[in-house]
Write a protein that holds these residues in place. Structure first.
Motif, PDB file in Angstrom:
ATOM      1  N   ARG A 174     -16.353  -4.818  -2.798  1.00 60.28           N
ATOM      2  CA  ARG A 174     -16.074  -3.731  -1.744  1.00 60.28           C
ATOM      3  C   ARG A 174     -16.515  -2.328  -2.272  1.00 60.28           C
TER       4      ARG A 174
ATOM      5  N   SER B  45     -13.707   3.144  -3.140  1.00 61.64           N
ATOM      6  CA  SER B  45     -12.550   3.837  -2.275  1.00 61.64           C
ATOM      7  C   SER B  45     -11.318   3.441  -3.231  1.00 61.64           C
TER       8      SER B  45
ATOM      9  N   ALA C 260     -14.037   6.943   0.539  1.00 64.58           N
ATOM     10  CA  ALA C 260     -13.586   5.983   1.795  1.00 64.58           C
ATOM     11  C   ALA C 260     -14.829   4.893   2.206  1.00 64.58           C
TER      12      ALA C 260
ATOM     13  N   THR D 287     -15.914   0.667   1.884  1.00 65.53           N
ATOM     14  CA  THR D 287     -15.546  -0.494   2.413  1.00 65.53           C
ATOM     15  C   THR D 287     -14.257  -0.855   2.234  1.00 65.53           C
TER      16      THR D 287
ATOM     17  N   VAL E 150     -11.428   0.374   2.059  1.00 65.25           N
ATOM     18  CA  VAL E 150     -10.446   0.799   3.015  1.00 65.25           C
ATOM     19  C   VAL E 150      -9.987  -0.507   4.248  1.00 65.25           C
ATOM     20  N   GLY E 151     -11.058  -0.994   4.474  1.00 61.11           N
ATOM     21  CA  GLY E 151     -10.694  -2.206   5.440  1.00 61.11           C
ATOM     22  C   GLY E 151      -9.942  -3.188   5.139  1.00 61.11           C
ATOM     23  N   ASP E 152      -9.423  -3.203   4.035  1.00 64.60           N
ATOM     24  CA  ASP E 152      -8.704  -4.381   3.228  1.00 64.60           C
ATOM     25  C   ASP E 152      -7.195  -3.957   3.507  1.00 64.60           C
TER      26      ASP E 152
ATOM     27  N   SER F 228     -16.193   4.036   5.909  1.00 59.42           N
ATOM     28  CA  SER F 228     -14.815   3.343   6.403  1.00 59.42           C
ATOM     29  C   SER F 228     -14.238   4.515   7.022  1.00 59.42           C
TER      30      SER F 228
ATOM     31  N   PRO G 164     -14.382   4.562  11.428  1.00 60.61           N
ATOM     32  CA  PRO G 164     -13.445   3.662  11.878  1.00 60.61           C
ATOM     33  C   PRO G 164     -11.910   3.772  11.665  1.00 60.61           C
ATOM     34  N   LEU G 165     -11.697   4.425  10.291  1.00 62.44           N
ATOM     35  CA  LEU G 165     -10.354   4.605  10.086  1.00 62.44           C
ATOM     36  C   LEU G 165      -9.610   5.501  11.124  1.00 62.44           C
TER      37      LEU G 165
ATOM     38  N   THR H 208      -9.173   3.954  14.246  1.00 67.21           N
ATOM     39  CA  THR H 208      -7.942   3.111  14.171  1.00 67.21           C
ATOM     40  C   THR H 208      -6.729   3.687  14.425  1.00 67.21           C
TER      41      THR H 208
END
Length: 255
Positions: free
Chosen positions: A17, A20, A31, A33, A35-37, A61, A64-65, A68
């Motif tokens: 990843r 971040s 931020a 990738t 963050v997506g986990d 990220s 999209p953060l 979301t």
């Protein structure tokens, strides 16, 4: 103060990843990738994002953060800190209605879900007992490091950088440093590319680390996929006096 590595790789691939770090449960440093986990419940605790620079692997990220968390942020905006040049890049090239909506205006300009906060070099942002100090570094675009202290313990993340004096002068003025997360983007065979891209390789990082008066744990980030073992071996040979750790996604540190 707790640190969780969400991403630290210089590229992508299975289990890799991009950059971040989660400090405690409410601060992101960059931020990428990783963050997506985070689970949705963990994302909802985020309140502050500190960006070292605007390269995609460090910001991808963020759009999209915010999307979301749109409804969750209606009552308390997500604060995005960086130097003005980085914030300007986000405004012009990411949150511009063409790539992504301008969340600094949504749902209204008066109560947006995301707010920009300019931080100047040397300026300290206080968040409760924690202080976040911005330090200038040397990258191909304007970049910074962050020194974070809770009064008793401290860590620093270099961001992307190559040979410089500003980081080391600033750190040597600090009372303590327990953990230094610092990049080494290329193995020694790619010295010319490291110089061109303004990243460290082992010889460049070894020369700069000897400027540091503190002796913290040294955690190496931004390792190029496929070259991790080679780069760490070269660093170990050049820096036998340092405690070197190859960072991995999922690593945690308690200070």
């Amino acid at each position: 103060m707790n640190l969780r590595v969400l991403g630290c790789s210089g590229g992508i691939g299975e289990g890799l990843r991009t950059t971040s770090f989660l400090v405690d449960d409410d601060i992101l440093i960059d931020a990428g990738t990783g963050v997506g986990d985070l689970r949705l419940e963990e994302m909802r605790l985020l309140r502050h994002v500190f960006l070292t620079h605007s390269h995609l692997d460090h910001i991808m990220s963020l759009p999209p953060l915010v999307d979301t968390l749109f409804e969750d942020l209606a009552t308390e905006s997500l604060l995005v800190y960086s130097q003005q040049t980085t914030l300007d890049t986000l405004k012009q090239h990411i949150f511009n209605w063409l790539i992504w909506p301008d969340f600094s205006l949504l749902p209204t300009e008066e109560k947006p879900v995301m707010r920009y906060r300019e931080q100047a070099i040397g300026e300290v942002v206080a968040l409760g007992q924690r202080e976040v100090d911005m330090i200038e570094v040397n990258h191909v675009i304007p970049g910074v490091a962050y020194y974070i202290s809770d009064g008793e313990h401290a860590l620093c993340f270099s961001g992307d950088t190559t040979s410089n004096d500003t980081l080391w002068v600033a750190l040597n003025q600090k009372p303590h440093l327990d953990l230094l997360l610092i990049e080494c983007g290329f193995p020694e065979a790619n010295l010319d590319l490291a110089l061109l891209a303004h990243h460290y390789c082992p010889s460049l990082l070894a020369a700069d680390l000897r400027k540091l008066k503190h002796r913290p744990k040294i955690a190496i980030s931004h390792l190029k996929p496929g070259a991790e073992q080679q780069t760490m071996q070269e660093l170990a040979e050049l820096l036998p006096e340092f405690d070197l750790i190859p960072l991995k996604t999922g690593d945690t540190f308690q200070l």
